[in-house]
Design a protein around this motif. Structure first.
Motif, PDB file in Angstrom:
ATOM      1  N   VAL A  73      12.426   2.805   4.076  1.00 37.44           N
ATOM      2  CA  VAL A  73      11.671   3.397   2.979  1.00 37.44           C
ATOM      3  C   VAL A  73      10.177   3.189   3.192  1.00 37.44           C
ATOM      4  N   ALA A  74       9.785   1.984   3.590  1.00 39.79           N
ATOM      5  CA  ALA A  74       8.362   1.709   3.832  1.00 39.79           C
ATOM      6  C   ALA A  74       7.797   2.627   4.906  1.00 39.79           C
ATOM      7  N   GLU A  75       8.585   2.875   5.939  1.00 40.86           N
ATOM      8  CA  GLU A  75       8.126   3.758   7.011  1.00 40.86           C
ATOM      9  C   GLU A  75       7.987   5.199   6.520  1.00 40.86           C
ATOM     10  N   LEU A  76       8.924   5.636   5.673  1.00 43.45           N
ATOM     11  CA  LEU A  76       8.840   6.991   5.129  1.00 43.45           C
ATOM     12  C   LEU A  76       7.607   7.151   4.240  1.00 43.45           C
ATOM     13  N   VAL A  77       7.344   6.130   3.416  1.00 40.67           N
ATOM     14  CA  VAL A  77       6.160   6.168   2.559  1.00 40.67           C
ATOM     15  C   VAL A  77       4.901   6.227   3.422  1.00 40.67           C
ATOM     16  N   ALA A  78       4.883   5.430   4.482  1.00 43.79           N
ATOM     17  CA  ALA A  78       3.733   5.437   5.381  1.00 43.79           C
ATOM     18  C   ALA A  78       3.530   6.814   5.994  1.00 43.79           C
ATOM     19  N   GLU A  79       4.615   7.419   6.442  1.00 42.90           N
ATOM     20  CA  GLU A  79       4.521   8.723   7.097  1.00 42.90           C
ATOM     21  C   GLU A  79       4.019   9.793   6.144  1.00 42.90           C
ATOM     22  N   SER A  80       4.513   9.777   4.906  1.00 41.41           N
ATOM     23  CA  SER A  80       4.141  10.827   3.961  1.00 41.41           C
ATOM     24  C   SER A  80       2.770  10.596   3.342  1.00 41.41           C
ATOM     25  N   SER A  81       2.311   9.337   3.341  1.00 41.60           N
ATOM     26  CA  SER A  81       1.057   9.012   2.676  1.00 41.60           C
ATOM     27  C   SER A  81      -0.129   8.917   3.620  1.00 41.60           C
ATOM     28  N   GLY A  82       0.153   8.835   4.922  1.00 42.59           N
ATOM     29  CA  GLY A  82      -0.943   8.739   5.867  1.00 42.59           C
ATOM     30  C   GLY A  82      -1.501   7.343   6.020  1.00 42.59           C
ATOM     31  N   VAL A  83      -0.779   6.325   5.515  1.00 44.76           N
ATOM     32  CA  VAL A  83      -1.184   4.937   5.744  1.00 44.76           C
ATOM     33  C   VAL A  83      -0.314   4.375   6.853  1.00 44.76           C
ATOM     34  N   THR A  84      -0.664   3.199   7.354  1.00 40.44           N
ATOM     35  CA  THR A  84       0.145   2.598   8.410  1.00 40.44           C
ATOM     36  C   THR A  84       1.408   1.998   7.811  1.00 40.44           C
TER      37      THR A  84
END
Length: 463
Positions: A73-84
């Motif tokens: 989930v953290a990786e998906l949030v990172a991918e969609s939000s443009g953060v690391t």
């Protein structure tokens, strides 16, 4: 099943960081259910001051599945939000079990809001569940969790004074704006957006006597919203908005539509935060103020234009504050002016939330105790059958010399007496067995989430 929540709010992050984290993440719920098999359901809450994901995870007790789910989930949030991925992982607070329910119930009751006791959040929690249903990402457990949260919010509202004064970001903003405006019955207002905060703004303005209100929306929903709320509508194009601003004294912007302007490259560019377009930019506001000044001619200088930006994803370019004659208040400044709430009222509301969360957990984890209770009941029935049989045999032996036999009524009375005595003795054992099973389930779940939480922490670099 393990209930898991990943929470980022104004308590843990500043609003700029929260904005970056939640940008483009509304699709995460659908994605995680579709790509992470152990996750049975998700509900996403995204408001002006929080971004939260609630997950129903089918997890074995070794915790590997939950660790995988949280990292995924953290990786998906990172991918969609443009953060690391590291920023996303470390931005979340992980909760499980009773912490999940108690946190959500507190959120729904307004206890975790920027303005303690605000009521808009209750509607946002309900809408989050409705959107999850529409996306097909909810689950039975999440349904029960969110429905119970809504009932708890209503109980807090009915049983305490929390929220009784109509506290909300909208009311705080209008109170603050009123210090720089003419009396509200003479104020001309423009609302940007057609969501929950827009509806709350219309109601709050009306309550203050303001009846010159128009609404603007980039999405084309302004006309329908205006009709349903008895106000005027502004054309969908930017020039119409500028014309409306020429006459306005107050702007309440709450669309959250930044970066979604039709045809804008920013609308589809993941992570391109720097290029996101503001709904209201400095050039548009300056143009409107210049036109208003030109129209006024030699008349006294016009009043200040007060702009309230209630959107997490900043509808209004911060440089608007530099335009002469404009006062801009964003979420951070409104929070600083939020009223305090009496401690006794908050404590009363928290007691209701804590009690509701405990009952919810007992219901949810009750299945873990049901097996132990059923085993005891089965054992009791075998004991009843054996004792009833022995008692009937004794009565049969006693009546035989008299030429009689036990009647059906005799048998039923013996059975009632034995069952009453056995079950009375069993009550204490059932209570103890249920408590033990619940404690074991909670302990096992706590161990699972502890591993999951550790997995979200970045691994220290080694030489």
């Amino acid at each position: 099943m393990v209930l898991l929540s990943l929470t980022a709010s104004h308590h843990e992050l500043d609003l700029d960081a929260l904005e970056r984290l939640s940008t483009g993440s509304m699709s995460v719920g659908r994605t995680v259910v579709g790509t992470c098999r152990p996750v049975q359901g998700t509900v996403v809450i995204s408001t002006c001051n929080r971004f939260e994901l609630y997950l129903d995870v089918d997890a074995p007790l070794d915790g590997d599945t939950v660790r995988h789910a949280t990292r995924h989930v953290a990786e998906l949030v990172a991918e969609s939000s443009g953060v690391t991925a590291e920023v996303a992982a470390t931005s979340f607070t992980v909760r499980t079990g009773p912490e999940v329910a108690e946190h959500l119930f507190a959120v729904a009751a307004g206890l975790d809001s920027m303005v303690v006791g605000e009521r808009e959040i209750a509607g946002q929690v309900k809408r989050a569940l409705a959107e999850s249903r529409a996306d097909g990402t909810t689950s039975k457990t999440l349904e029960l969790l969110f429905q119970t949260a809504s009932r708890t919010s209503k109980q807090v509202g009915h049983s305490t004074a929390l929220g009784g004064a109509g506290r909300s970001l909208v009311s705080v903003g209008l109170d603050l704006a009123g210090e720089s405006l003419r009396p509200y019955p003479a104020v001309r207002a423009v609302i940007i957006g057609t969501g929950a905060y827009a509806g709350a703004a219309v109601a709050a303005l009306s309550a203050r006597g303001c009846d010159d209100v128009r609404v603007y929306s980039q999405s084309g929903r302004a006309a329908d919203f205006a009709t349903s709320h008895g106000i005027g509508a502004v054309g969908q194009d930017q020039e119409s908005l500028v014309e409306a601003l020429e006459e306005a004294d107050l702007v309440v912007s709450c669309s959250g539509a930044r970066g979604r302007r039709p045809g804008s490259p920013a609308a589809s560019a993941p992570g391109a935060e720097a290029s996101l377009e503001y709904v209201l930019d400095a050039a548009s506001v300056a143009r409107a103020r210049d036109r208003a000044a030109a129209r006024a001619g030699d008349e006294p200088e016009s009043d200040a234009l007060v702009i309230l930006d209630l959107a997490l994803h900043r509808d209004v370019d911060p440089s608007v504050a530099d335009v002469e004659g404009v006062l801009l208040y964003d979420l951070a400044s409104l929070t600083a002016h939020a009223p305090t709430t009496e401690r006794a009222v908050v404590d009363q509301a928290r007691a209701i939330v804590t009690d509701a969360a405990a009952r919810f957990e007992e219901t949810r984890l009750g299945r873990a105790a049901d097996g132990a209770v059923v085993a005891l009941l089965d054992e009791a029935e075998r004991q009843v059958a054996a004792e009833v049989g022995a008692a009937v045999d004794r009565l049969t032996a006693e009546l035989a010399p008299l030429g009689h036999a036990p009647t059906e009524s005799d048998r039923e009375e013996i059975a009632r007496s034995v069952r009453r005595r056995v079950h009375a003795a069993l009550h204490g054992r059932i209570v103890a067995a249920r408590a033990t099973a619940l404690a074991e389930a909670r302990a096992a779940e706590a161990a699972v989430v502890a591993g999951a939480e550790r997995s979200l922490r970045p691994v220290p670099a080694t030489d």
